[in-house]
Design an enzyme around this catalytic site. Sequence first.
Site, PDB file in Angstrom:
ATOM      1  CB  ALA A   1      -0.976  -0.045   1.173  1.00  0.00           C
ATOM      2  CB  SER A   2       0.531   4.547   1.591  1.00  0.00           C
ATOM      3  OG  SER A   2      -0.554   4.971   0.796  1.00  0.00           O
ATOM      4  CG  LEU A   3       4.458   0.502   4.235  1.00  0.00           C
ATOM      5  CD1 LEU A   3       5.154  -0.734   4.779  1.00  0.00           C
ATOM      6  CD2 LEU A   3       4.613   1.665   5.196  1.00  0.00           C
ATOM      7  NE  ARG A   4       4.754   3.918  -6.067  1.00  0.00           N
ATOM      8  CZ  ARG A   4       4.322   3.842  -7.320  1.00  0.00           C
ATOM      9  NH1 ARG A   4       3.519   2.867  -7.688  1.00  0.00           N
ATOM     10  NH2 ARG A   4       4.683   4.744  -8.210  1.00  0.00           N
ATOM     11  CE  LYS A   5       1.269   8.363  -0.647  1.00  0.00           C
ATOM     12  NZ  LYS A   5       0.503   7.139  -0.919  1.00  0.00           N
TER      13      LYS A   5
END
Length: 355
Positions: free
Chosen positions: A60-64
């Site tokens: 999910a937003s850990l990609r950021k």
Amino acid sequence: MDAQIRDIVTTELAPTATAADPGGLAAAVYAGGRVTFFNYGFADAASKRPITPDTLFNLASLRKVFEATLVALGSARGELRLDDPVGKYLPELHGDYISRVSIGELVTHTSGLLLPTDHPPWPNERFSRDQFIAMLNAWTPPPGVAPGKQRIYSHAGYVLLQLVLERRYEMPIGALIERRILQPLGMTSTFMPERTEDNRAVLAPAIMQRVVQGYSDQGTPIGPPGNQESYYDFAGTGQMFSSARDLGIFIRACLDGAVIDPELRAALAMTERESFRIDEKIGQAMAWEDVRLDGVTIVDKPGGLNNASAYIGLVPARRFGIVLLANRGEYPHEIARYRILPAIARLYPPPMPIR
């Protein structure tokens, strides 16, 4: 101390991943120079495939955090500047507001952008790259909002950051992350796959066998294993997949950077520094939040979808941290920030002041 840490972690995590809960949970704790893994439940309840440290989850937003690291690394190497306007790299952005937004504001969520893909009611349609650029050019802020003057969490801001990085380096975002972060760190089980028309990740069969089935918080399967979710239909806008073992390597690099390239070490540290104060306890860094609790400062980032939850929490001053990966929506990751990490901190003496 290892036994004490294990007791703290299992006491908090075990009740959140029982046989009655959907899916499972993989955790990794880095402390005392070692990574310890904790596994609960099933990657796929139908086949009873158990969670292991090598099970692959949607981040999910850990990609950021990885995209923020690319920005920090580019800044450290003089390849880009945080105050560069986005139009320097994407001249097709000519709207009055968006032309004043900088790379640094995108990466710290201070651009002020808040597109329909950032908040409920969630749109039913998906947007092409041209439609996304048009939305950005047409966007006008509510009264009082200006670049750099507030913190508003924006998924769209990071989609735009992807386009900026791809244009600057003339390379797809997945290849950039692979070459500049994953390969140098030896993270061989972290992927940013493209997706099929039915939103499934394109992965080799042997890798796909390690990917979880995602579930809602009520236990309903959502999508096939490798399901990706995005409001955008252009390349690179899906999610990353990784394992607790690989993210254990990542948090070790964040906390004990002597083991990696000095430029990458400096970039990771740069992402963790507060750049905008949200309130008396929380500050915004590059993707991360800096959280001041009693006696401990935590640097963390959660991520979540309706069928996946992820969290990384670091205590850089005492060199320990945790990864949580769950294949269900709405996993209560706050227990790491408010219970597990403060409890482990009490086992470590605070750092001595520099005189």
